[in-house]
Design a protein around this motif. Structure first.
Motif, PDB file in Angstrom:
ATOM      1  N   LEU A 183      -0.765 -16.766  -3.091  1.00  0.00           N
ATOM      2  CA  LEU A 183      -1.112 -15.908  -2.028  1.00  0.00           C
ATOM      3  C   LEU A 183      -2.361 -15.118  -2.185  1.00  0.00           C
ATOM      4  N   GLY A 184      -3.136 -15.258  -1.132  1.00  0.00           N
ATOM      5  CA  GLY A 184      -4.321 -14.702  -1.399  1.00  0.00           C
ATOM      6  C   GLY A 184      -4.563 -13.292  -0.553  1.00  0.00           C
ATOM      7  N   ALA A 185      -5.021 -12.200  -1.306  1.00  0.00           N
ATOM      8  CA  ALA A 185      -5.261 -10.915  -0.600  1.00  0.00           C
ATOM      9  C   ALA A 185      -6.527 -10.682   0.057  1.00  0.00           C
ATOM     10  N   THR A 186      -6.569 -10.513   1.513  1.00  0.00           N
ATOM     11  CA  THR A 186      -7.850 -10.298   2.226  1.00  0.00           C
ATOM     12  C   THR A 186      -7.514  -9.499   3.325  1.00  0.00           C
ATOM     13  N   THR A 188      -8.639  -9.792   6.191  1.00  0.00           N
ATOM     14  CA  THR A 188      -8.489 -10.734   7.557  1.00  0.00           C
ATOM     15  C   THR A 188      -6.904 -11.262   7.703  1.00  0.00           C
ATOM     16  N   ALA A 189      -6.219 -11.104   6.903  1.00  0.00           N
ATOM     17  CA  ALA A 189      -4.593 -11.723   6.974  1.00  0.00           C
ATOM     18  C   ALA A 189      -4.079 -10.784   8.190  1.00  0.00           C
ATOM     19  N   LEU A 213     -12.423 -13.259  -1.152  1.00  0.00           N
ATOM     20  CA  LEU A 213     -11.939 -14.491  -1.584  1.00  0.00           C
ATOM     21  C   LEU A 213     -13.054 -15.618  -1.239  1.00  0.00           C
ATOM     22  N   LEU A 218      -9.277 -19.666  -0.558  1.00  0.00           N
ATOM     23  CA  LEU A 218      -8.579 -19.653   0.681  1.00  0.00           C
ATOM     24  C   LEU A 218      -8.146 -21.301   0.796  1.00  0.00           C
ATOM     25  N   THR A 221      -4.739 -21.268  -1.291  1.00  0.00           N
ATOM     26  CA  THR A 221      -3.831 -20.232  -0.999  1.00  0.00           C
ATOM     27  C   THR A 221      -2.721 -20.849   0.087  1.00  0.00           C
ATOM     28  N   GLU A 223      -0.635 -18.921   1.786  1.00  0.00           N
ATOM     29  CA  GLU A 223      -0.543 -17.745   2.528  1.00  0.00           C
ATOM     30  C   GLU A 223      -1.672 -16.552   2.186  1.00  0.00           C
ATOM     31  N   THR A 224      -2.097 -15.844   3.103  1.00  0.00           N
ATOM     32  CA  THR A 224      -2.859 -14.830   2.964  1.00  0.00           C
ATOM     33  C   THR A 224      -2.019 -13.521   3.474  1.00  0.00           C
ATOM     34  N   LEU A 226      -1.999  -8.951   3.452  1.00  0.00           N
ATOM     35  CA  LEU A 226      -2.988  -7.568   3.635  1.00  0.00           C
ATOM     36  C   LEU A 226      -2.479  -6.559   3.109  1.00  0.00           C
TER      37      LEU A 226
END
Length: 255
Positions: A183-186, A188-189, A213, A218, A221, A223-224, A226
């Motif tokens: 899971l990526g934190a961004t 824009t999620a 990221l 991306l 991942t 899922e992103t 927020l």
């Protein structure tokens, strides 16, 4: 107590000064621990120093070869020009992905992509320890987990939290084999961290504050997510703060 080294010009003091630079540490496969608190925590974690330099008449428990040094000479060798009474030289930690062993099926990993500031990386290690994360994985050519500022900011967590330095090409298949969701934190999620399921095996990815990221991250991942912020507050959080928020949300869900 007799003093083995009295001069800042001593060859061993000059050697310690050279070890401030990464290229010399890497060439010799060592890193330097300064101060009684960090040194003691390193010993308690099972690390054995190659050599220890200590001020005379200091009641510091040491292990292995020990050399007494005049305080002024020891300060000259210190990265911060203030040795705090003891400097230990240890074999470098094994930061290879192959050396990482996960404790169980609900692993929690923190992946730090392109985090160049040693203080941030050290703070992330400290938070990972507090939140019960199983490892910190650092990605980037400039990452140096043995940097003195990483050690200092981690307050010794680097000795208890496994640290891995690798690339996405190596990490991607390893995560898939281990069954770990990424899971990526961004900003824009569209889903918040509260809506994401962080209870199973998961790796949380954070990027640099200025660039976020990478495209490669991306792509990796599943899922992103927020971290909600007040409207118009700031454009980004400090990466170590973001890591703390995400890791403790994972801990909350797991409890």
């Amino acid at each position: 107590m007799p003093v083995d080294i009295t001069s800042p010009a001593n060859v061993r003091i000059k050697w310690l000064v050279r070890l401030r630079q990464r290229r010399h540490r890497d060439a010799e496969g060592v890193f330097v621990v300064e101060g009684e608190r960090l040194y003691t925590r390193a010993l308690r974690s099972g690390l054995i120093p190659e050599i220890t330099f200590v001020e005379p008449d200091r009641s510091i428990a040491t292990t292995g070869p020990t050399v007494t040094v005049d305080p002024a000479a020891l300060d000259r060798a210190s990265y911060r020009q203030r040795s705090q009474s003891v400097i230990g030289v240890f074999p470098q930690l094994d930061t290879s992905l192959a050396a990482l062993s996960l404790p169980g099926p609900r692993s929690l990993l923190l992946i730090a992509e392109g985090i160049e500031k040693p203080g941030n990386l050290g703070a992330m290690l400290r938070t990972a320890a507090a939140a019960g994360a199983d490892a910190l994985v650092a990605l980037g050519d400039t990452v140096d987990v043995h940097n003195p500022n990483v050690l200092r900011a981690s307050t010794g967590a680097i000795f208890s939290v496994p640290s891995v330095v690798t690339t996405w090409d190596q990490l991607d298949p390893w995560l898939a084999t281990a069954g770990i969701r990424v899971l990526g934190a961004t900003p824009t999620a569209t889903r918040t961290m509260w809506e994401a399921d962080l209870r199973a095996a998961v790796a949380l990815v954070l990027g640099a504050e200025d660039s976020g990221l990478s495209r490669r991250a991306l792509e990796a991942t599943e899922e992103t997510i927020l971290i909600p912020q007040a409207p118009g507050a700031v454009d980004s959080l400090n990466v170590s703060v973001a890591a703390a928020i995400l890791l403790f949300e994972a801990r909350r869900q797991r409890n």
